[in-house]
Every structure is written in C-alpha cells, then in structure tokens.
Design a protein around this motif. Structure first.
Motif, PDB file in Angstrom:
ATOM      1  N   ILE A 128      43.314  43.162  25.635  1.00 52.99           N
ATOM      2  CA  ILE A 128      43.265  42.719  26.915  1.00 52.99           C
ATOM      3  C   ILE A 128      42.465  41.423  26.461  1.00 52.99           C
ATOM      4  O   ILE A 128      41.577  41.085  25.762  1.00 52.99           O
ATOM      5  N   VAL A 177      40.278  39.041  31.238  1.00 52.29           N
ATOM      6  CA  VAL A 177      40.474  39.781  32.533  1.00 52.29           C
ATOM      7  C   VAL A 177      39.314  39.513  33.490  1.00 52.29           C
ATOM      8  O   VAL A 177      38.213  39.886  33.211  1.00 52.29           O
ATOM      9  N   LEU A 234      38.445  41.145  37.307  1.00 53.65           N
ATOM     10  CA  LEU A 234      39.052  42.160  38.450  1.00 53.65           C
ATOM     11  C   LEU A 234      37.546  42.176  39.343  1.00 53.65           C
ATOM     12  O   LEU A 234      36.453  42.499  38.973  1.00 53.65           O
ATOM     13  N   ILE A 284      46.489  49.690  38.652  1.00 48.21           N
ATOM     14  CA  ILE A 284      46.612  48.828  37.684  1.00 48.21           C
ATOM     15  C   ILE A 284      47.920  49.011  37.112  1.00 48.21           C
ATOM     16  O   ILE A 284      48.251  50.053  36.462  1.00 48.21           O
ATOM     17  N   GLY A 325      51.754  47.926  34.667  1.00 51.65           N
ATOM     18  CA  GLY A 325      52.022  47.283  33.608  1.00 51.65           C
ATOM     19  C   GLY A 325      52.854  48.029  32.863  1.00 51.65           C
ATOM     20  O   GLY A 325      52.945  49.404  32.961  1.00 51.65           O
ATOM     21  N   LYS A 329      46.563  48.214  29.814  1.00 50.24           N
ATOM     22  CA  LYS A 329      46.176  48.727  31.120  1.00 50.24           C
ATOM     23  C   LYS A 329      45.256  49.971  30.556  1.00 50.24           C
ATOM     24  O   LYS A 329      44.237  50.064  31.050  1.00 50.24           O
ATOM     25  N   ALA A 331      46.411  45.461  40.666  1.00 49.81           N
ATOM     26  CA  ALA A 331      46.611  44.135  39.730  1.00 49.81           C
ATOM     27  C   ALA A 331      47.634  44.482  38.741  1.00 49.81           C
ATOM     28  O   ALA A 331      48.043  45.767  38.359  1.00 49.81           O
ATOM     29  N   ILE A 334      49.263  43.773  35.124  1.00 55.71           N
ATOM     30  CA  ILE A 334      48.795  43.498  33.697  1.00 55.71           C
ATOM     31  C   ILE A 334      50.241  43.100  32.907  1.00 55.71           C
ATOM     32  O   ILE A 334      50.970  44.081  32.717  1.00 55.71           O
ATOM     33  N   ILE A 356      45.863  39.900  33.094  1.00 54.78           N
ATOM     34  CA  ILE A 356      46.233  40.033  34.599  1.00 54.78           C
ATOM     35  C   ILE A 356      46.911  39.055  35.213  1.00 54.78           C
ATOM     36  O   ILE A 356      46.374  37.604  35.165  1.00 54.78           O
ATOM     37  N   GLU A 396      48.512  39.077  38.289  1.00 52.53           N
ATOM     38  CA  GLU A 396      48.649  39.092  39.839  1.00 52.53           C
ATOM     39  C   GLU A 396      47.711  40.100  40.204  1.00 52.53           C
ATOM     40  O   GLU A 396      47.876  41.206  39.732  1.00 52.53           O
ATOM     41  N   GLN A 397      47.052  39.952  41.436  1.00 58.99           N
ATOM     42  CA  GLN A 397      46.336  40.993  41.828  1.00 58.99           C
ATOM     43  C   GLN A 397      46.196  40.553  43.509  1.00 58.99           C
ATOM     44  O   GLN A 397      46.337  39.540  43.817  1.00 58.99           O
ATOM     45  N   THR A 429      56.351  41.425  37.989  1.00 60.43           N
ATOM     46  CA  THR A 429      56.022  42.159  39.203  1.00 60.43           C
ATOM     47  C   THR A 429      57.556  42.440  39.721  1.00 60.43           C
ATOM     48  O   THR A 429      57.635  43.574  40.343  1.00 60.43           O
TER      49      THR A 429
END
Length: 248
Positions: free
Chosen positions: A21, A24, A26, A36, A38, A44, A212, A214, A219, A221-222, A237
């Motif tokens: 990761i 990140v 959040l 979360i 992905g 994740k 969110a 990933i 990340i 988009e959230q 997404t």
C-alpha cells in the motif's frame, strides 16, 4: 474515529522491495460501516491488517481518537487488539474445541474467569443464532454457521471496531446475505464500527454507508457509497460496477 495518514507498507523480497500500500489516507467515523473494495492483489488485506498492527506500517500514521497507534507495544498493543475484533475469510476456528470454547478463547487469553466467559460466549452464540449448537464442533457446522461462530468470537471482548477480511467470499449467495444482515445489525444495534474488505461491489452496496476503492496499492476514490455508485470517477470503479467493457 480512525484516521489513516500517508500510510505505506513495503516488503523486502531478496534484492527487491514490494509496495503493498502506498500513501493511503482514510477517515472512518465511529459507527461507520466502511467498505474497502478492490481486485485481488490491490492491497486491501494489507491495509486492514495494518489497522490493528498485525502488519506494521513502513511509514505514515494511524490515529484512533487522535492517538497515533503505530508505535504501540506491550500492554498498549494488546489493548488495541482487544478493541478491534477480526473476522477472517476462512473462519480460523480451532477444530478440537467446541464452538462455545472457540468463542470463549479470546476471553480465556485475557484472563476472564471461566463462568463469566462461558456466560458471555453463550450470549454471543444466541446473538448470532447458534445458541442451540454450543456443544458442536466446527466440522459439524456449515460454512455460514462457522462464520457466525467467528463473528461471535470477534465480539467476545466487546470491541469498538470489527475488521472483516473478505468474510463472505467462501460462502454461497444466500448465506452471504445472511452474514451481511448479521453484520449490519451488529453495526446498527450495537454501535460497532465495521470495516469490511471485499472484491464484490454487491457487499458494499448492501451494508456500507461509506467506501474506498483501492487499485495498485493506492486509494483512488472514496466517499459515500451512493455517491460513488451513482457517479464513479475512476475506471477501476466502473469496472467493479460492471459499467465498462473489461476488454476495452
């Protein structure tokens, strides 16, 4: 409230370094059911395991109610993990113990008196609908029932947060819906913050209020679930939602 700030986790592999990761950020509010999502290998699982320090971050910080937990050790670390129950994809039950004894285990480790932990375990099995199965062994239960036992066990020490690592990916669709309803009820009725990682957008749609996405360890988009599902901004997404051609 959980605040993740510029969190990264790297693994050294011989002469190379692998980033699971990267950077990140959040924010998970108290009482959230936070998803979360992905693809496999996106990072994740590493992220959720960093939240209770099963994986130690390489850099960045994790703040719980304003306190940075990333350097916790000893008694502070034990207290942190007691406040965060964890549910695994493959249940992780002890096959030589009854399901009542499995639920009692976290309390046994904490030194809770036998009668107290037995009473609490029985209450939790009632909560997950298995009060009449207390003396059975995991091998005698279906996959969905075993996951219910693991949920009861995760609640044994009255956690504030429930971390769920792909809790339904080994279950059929009908059993998945039952487990998701149970998690939603725990979130709403008990006020437990739920963090659930998954590769299935339907899981997030059914029980989460925030999410969110990933991708490639980052990340991308959230925000509120409805906002992201109705107007996704990232290609990954849209793919997870089935709105683009994977071959395009």
């Amino acid at each position: 409230m959980i605040e993740v700030r510029s969190l990264s986790k790297n693994y050294k592999m011989k002469s190379q370094e692998f980033t699971a990761i990267r950077d990140v950020n959040l924010t998970i509010q108290d009482g959230d059911c936070f998803g979360i999502i992905g693809m496999s290998g996106a990072g994740k699982s590493t992220l959720v395991r960093c939240l209770n320090l099963l994986e130690k971050p390489s850099s960045g910080s994790i703040l719980i109610d304003g306190k940075d937990i990333t350097h916790y050790q000893g008694k502070e670390l034990l207290a942190l993990r007691r406040s965060m129950g964890m549910i695994f994809q493959k249940f992780n039950l002890l096959m030589q113990r009854t399901i009542l004894e499995n639920v009692m285990l976290p309390m046994e480790i904490c030194g809770v008196k036998k009668e107290t932990r037995r009473k609490r375990a029985a209450e939790l099995l009632d909560l997950v609908g298995l009060g009449d199965q207390a003396d059975k062994y995991p091998v005698q239960l279906s996959g969905g029932q075993q996951q219910r036992v693991s949920i009861a066990r995760a609640l044994a020490n009255d956690p504030r947060v429930l971390l769920c690592d792909e809790p339904t990916s080994a279950l059929d669709s009908l059993t998945t819906n039952t487990i998701l309803k149970l998690l939603r009820d725990i979130n709403r009725k008990m006020g437990v913050t739920v963090v659930i990682i998954t590769h299935e957008i339907s899981v997030v749609e059914k029980i989460c209020n925030r999410m969110a996405v990933i991708d490639g360890s980052v990340i991308v988009e959230q925000g509120d679930v409805n906002d992201i599902i109705n107007a996704p901004t990232q290609e990954i997404t849209k793919k997870l939602l089935g709105r683009v051609n994977w071959d395009a």
